[in-house]
Write a protein that holds these residues in place. Structure first.
Motif, mmCIF file in Angstrom:
data_model
loop_
_atom_site.group_PDB
_atom_site.id
_atom_site.type_symbol
_atom_site.label_atom_id
_atom_site.label_comp_id
_atom_site.label_asym_id
_atom_site.label_seq_id
_atom_site.Cartn_x
_atom_site.Cartn_y
_atom_site.Cartn_z
ATOM 1 N N ARG A 1 -5.517 10.079 -7.755
ATOM 2 C CA ARG A 1 -4.211 10.623 -8.125
ATOM 3 C C ARG A 1 -4.329 12.128 -8.412
ATOM 4 N N HIS B 1 -7.540 12.420 4.440
ATOM 5 C CA HIS B 1 -7.138 11.690 3.241
ATOM 6 C C HIS B 1 -6.087 10.679 3.647
ATOM 7 N N VAL C 1 -4.362 6.587 3.016
ATOM 8 C CA VAL C 1 -4.306 5.249 2.408
ATOM 9 C C VAL C 1 -3.632 4.364 3.430
ATOM 10 N N GLU D 1 -8.163 6.072 2.380
ATOM 11 C CA GLU D 1 -7.045 5.131 2.498
ATOM 12 C C GLU D 1 -6.634 4.572 1.126
ATOM 13 N N ASN E 1 -4.703 5.742 -1.275
ATOM 14 C CA ASN E 1 -4.712 6.641 -2.414
ATOM 15 C C ASN E 1 -3.277 7.090 -2.688
ATOM 16 N N ALA E 2 -3.089 7.803 -3.757
ATOM 17 C CA ALA E 2 -1.738 8.246 -4.148
ATOM 18 C C ALA E 2 -1.756 9.730 -4.462
ATOM 19 N N LEU E 3 -2.188 10.518 -3.500
ATOM 20 C CA LEU E 3 -2.321 11.957 -3.724
ATOM 21 C C LEU E 3 -0.971 12.654 -3.817
ATOM 22 N N LEU F 1 -3.841 11.847 6.220
ATOM 23 C CA LEU F 1 -3.158 11.587 4.949
ATOM 24 C C LEU F 1 -2.176 10.421 5.094
ATOM 25 N N ASN G 1 -0.125 7.955 1.606
ATOM 26 C CA ASN G 1 -0.461 8.647 0.372
ATOM 27 C C ASN G 1 0.778 9.025 -0.435
ATOM 28 N N ASN H 1 4.324 7.976 5.425
ATOM 29 C CA ASN H 1 4.631 8.724 4.218
ATOM 30 C C ASN H 1 6.145 8.959 4.178
#
Length: 712
Positions: free
Chosen positions: A103, A125, A127, A164, A166-168, A193, A196, A224
């Motif tokens: 995060r 990056h 998810v 993969e 993730n919550a960037l 990405l 994410n 996204n």
């Protein structure tokens, strides 16, 4: 591997932590791999303390090139400690952090990693819904010295970095720090990405980073929340970013027309990159060809200089031999003068004794008449031979003129048969070597013949001082003339070399200008090409003028050879005139003998006894005179043999001149071939530039943005 394990255990003892068995097991399994050092910690639960120890170990590690941290469910603090350790690492090639729910803190740590770690070249990056393997970085590292054994590591390219699930994108501040790291990184090639939770604001920050990033080639933003605003921001970024060649935007609620525009911009970038690569490869090929041409021209120049030096050495040798001959001739002339004085004294002594030699004088008259007839026959023979030689010279001149006309026609045909001549260049080179060997053998034969003629001429040096003086003056003039010709030829060759160097410099400058202005300055390139063509035409005309001057010099040398033959003929005529003078002197002596016989007719009775004595002496003198007459006949035969040898030498000299003319024509043909190759290369480069320009213009007009720009 053992060093890494030892350091890990030491740090665990210092921190008071027990080492995890999974890590030790993976270290033991990694030792069996030879080509690539791999540490797989996927699906392992790592505590914060363990992450801190691993971060310290990875900061100075030079062993592992691939690290897998998939589905480890790292905490924010543990992920931060690991990523801070990776900032100082220089050997990691692959990093897998899939499904770790990174995060805000993780995004900030990744941004710092991108800013400080220059070995990572490609980071993705992501998810995704599928738990796939995630390659984080493949690195190019220089050869470094390790801490425990001076181990050399090579930097290699990173393929991908994948994160993969993730919550960037949920925290804007952390994602802004991450985007700042993407903007400053100069090694990243691929960024993924997916999934994410990135909204249009995060995509806007990422678009600003892409405007300043000129290294990234692939970007994946599927699944996204990009939306319309994010798509427009990416489209604006693509107008400045020319290195991004792949952009995935599926599942982001972007209109189809905007997706098409983004795809066209990305395809345009990929086409530009391919065209740049092709132009670079072509420029390398052209530079290699130009270097080969330079090497060949330098070899030709060195060969020509070697031939010139050999000719100079031959000229110096001939001048030395001529000086030696002059000294010997002077000595022979002094001996002849002393012999003539002694003969004059003997003639004065024999004047009184010639009164009773009437009968013998009659015999001598008959002999003189025979010699006159022989001299007339010799004159007729010489005149016939001179006529024949003149006719042969005229025929040779006509043949040379025909050959020149035929050579001009062949030159026109050779321009159309460039491909065939390139194949025959090697055969001609072999022929040139063979001709050089023949020239060497011919020069050796000529030297041997010259030595023989010098040995024969030493006998005649005592009686022909004046003739040899004249011939020596002529030889000196000829040597001076040949030196002038050699100097003129050297100056011509130097001018030609300077012109070729100027052409080479101009070609290099033109190539640099063409590389820089293929797309934007087509008109300037065409003008420069026209100027270069005019210059090349002028240079060709100058080369033709130089060749004509060389042919004129060759014709002059031929005329000089003919003049030498005429001078030798004049010397023969002078010898004949001297023989006529001797005959007139003999006739005067006969008249004097008649007068003396009239005076001594009254004194015959008184000097009968003295006459008998004188008769004995006269018989001895007559024997000497007959011996001298026989020697004169032998000398005449030698003179005829020398004249024949001179004719043979003149014919050999003419053949050598013809061989040299053929060599000059072959060298000129080679130079023309090289110049035509250079012109063809320039035309090909101009055509390529025009094709590239037309392709770019057609592509810009075909794209919707190109059409909008033209309308504006």
């Amino acid at each position: 591997m053992d060093d890494f394990k030892r350091i890990y255990l030491c740090l665990c003892k210092e921190a008071g932590i027990e080492p995890q068995e999974c890590i030790l097991k993976q270290l033991h399994d990694g030792c069996n791999e030879n080509l690539r050092k791999r540490l797989d910690l996927s699906t392992q639960s790592l505590s914060v303390d363990t992450c801190a120890v691993l971060g310290k170990v990875f900061a100075n590690d030079i062993v592992f090139t691939e690290i897998l941290l998939c589905d480890c469910m790292l905490s924010e603090e543990g992920a931060k400690l690991l990523l801070y350790g990776f900032c100082a690492n220089t050997t990691i090639q692959t990093l897998d952090m899939k499904g770790n729910n990174l995060r805000a803190a993780g995004a900030e740590a990744l941004g710092k990693l991108l800013r400080h770690n220059k070995s990572l070249k490609k980071r993705d990056h992501v998810v995704s819904s599928e738990y796939r393997r995630l390659d984080l970085s493949e690195v190019q590292v220089n050869y470094l010295e390790g801490m425990s054994g001076a181990l050399d590591i090579r930097k290699e390219e990173v393929n991908s970095l994948i994160l993969e699930w993730n919550a960037l994108g949920m925290w804007e501040e952390g994602f802004c720090v991450f985007c700042e790291g993407v903007r400053t990184n100069k090694c990243l090639k691929r960024l993924d990405l997916r999934n994410n939770q990135i909204n249009h604001q995060g995509v806007g920050e990422l678009a600003l980073a892409l405007k300043h990033n000129d290294v990234l080639e692939e970007l994946d933003l599927r699944w996204n929340n990009v939306g319309l605003l994010g798509g427009r921001a990416l489209l604006c970024a693509l107008q400045q970013n020319k290195t991004l060649m792949r952009l995935e935007l599926a599942g982001n609620n972007i209109p189809s027309d905007l997706l098409k525009a983004i795809e066209q911009a990305v395809s345009h970038n990929s086409d530009c990159q391919t065209t740049l690569r092709e132009s670079r490869s072509r420029s390398k090929i052209l530079s290699n060809e130009i270097h080969c041409l330079k090497v060949e021209k330098n070899k030709q120049f060195l060969n020509m200089m070697g031939v010139i030096d050999q000719q100079k050495e031959e000229l110096t040798r001939s001048s030395r031999n001529a000086a030696m001959q002059v000294g010997q001739l002077q000595e022979a002339l002094t001996e002849k003068s002393s012999i003539i004085n002694s003969l004059r004294a003997k003639v004065q002594m024999t004047d009184a004794a010639l009164t009773l030699s009437e009968q013998k004088s009659n015999n001598l008259k008959e002999l003189f008449e025979k010699t006159k007839l022989e001299n007339l026959a010799l004159k007729e023979r010489h005149s016939k031979e001179l006529k024949k030689e003149q006719e042969e010279a005229c025929n040779r001149e006509a043949k040379l003129a025909r050959e020149l006309n035929a050579a001009n026609g062949k030159n026109m045909e050779l321009k159309n048969k460039m491909d065939e001549l390139e194949r025959r260049c090697k055969v001609q080179h072999d022929q040139i070597c063979h001709l050089k060997q023949e020239l060497a053998s011919v020069t050796a034969e000529m030297k041997q013949r010259i030595v023989q003629t010098e040995e024969r001429l030493e006998v005649e040096k005592k009686r022909f001082k004046q003739l040899l003086d004249d011939s020596e003056v002529l030889r000196k003039k000829e040597v001076e003339h040949m030196n002038l010709q050699m100097r003129e030829s050297e100056h011509c060759l130097q001018d030609r070399i300077q012109k070729l160097e100027n052409i080479r410099i101009q070609l290099e400058t033109e190539l640099s200008h063409l590389k820089a202005s293929v797309v934007t300055h087509r008109a300037l390139a065409e003008e420069e090409l026209i100027k270069m063509r005019n210059q090349i035409r002028m240079e060709e005309q100058e080369l033709l003028a130089n060749l004509e001057e060389k042919l004129h010099l060759v014709s002059q040398s031929r005329d000089e050879c003919q003049n030498r033959c005429t001078m030798q003929k004049q010397t023969i005529n002078d010898l004949q005139a001297k023989n006529n003078k001797f005959t007139f002197e003999v006739e005067g002596l006969k008249r004097r003998i008649e007068e003396l016989t009239q005076e001594l007719s009254g004194k015959d009775q008184e000097k009968v006894a003295e006459v008998n004595i004188v008769r004995v002496e006269l018989q001895e003198q007559i024997g000497h005179l007959q011996a001298e007459r026989i020697a004169q006949e032998g000398l005449k035969e030698k003179i005829s043999a020398l004249e024949r040898q001179l004719k043979v030498q003149s014919s050999n000299h003419r053949d050598a001149m013809l061989d040299k003319e053929s060599e000059i024509s072959s060298l000129l043909e080679k130079v023309r071939l090289k110049e035509n190759e250079i012109v063809r290369m320039k035309e090909d480069e101009a055509q390529r530039a025009s094709f590239l320009h037309n392709a770019i213009i057609s592509y810009v007009h075909s794209s919707p943005y190109g059409g909008q720009c033209t309308k504006k």
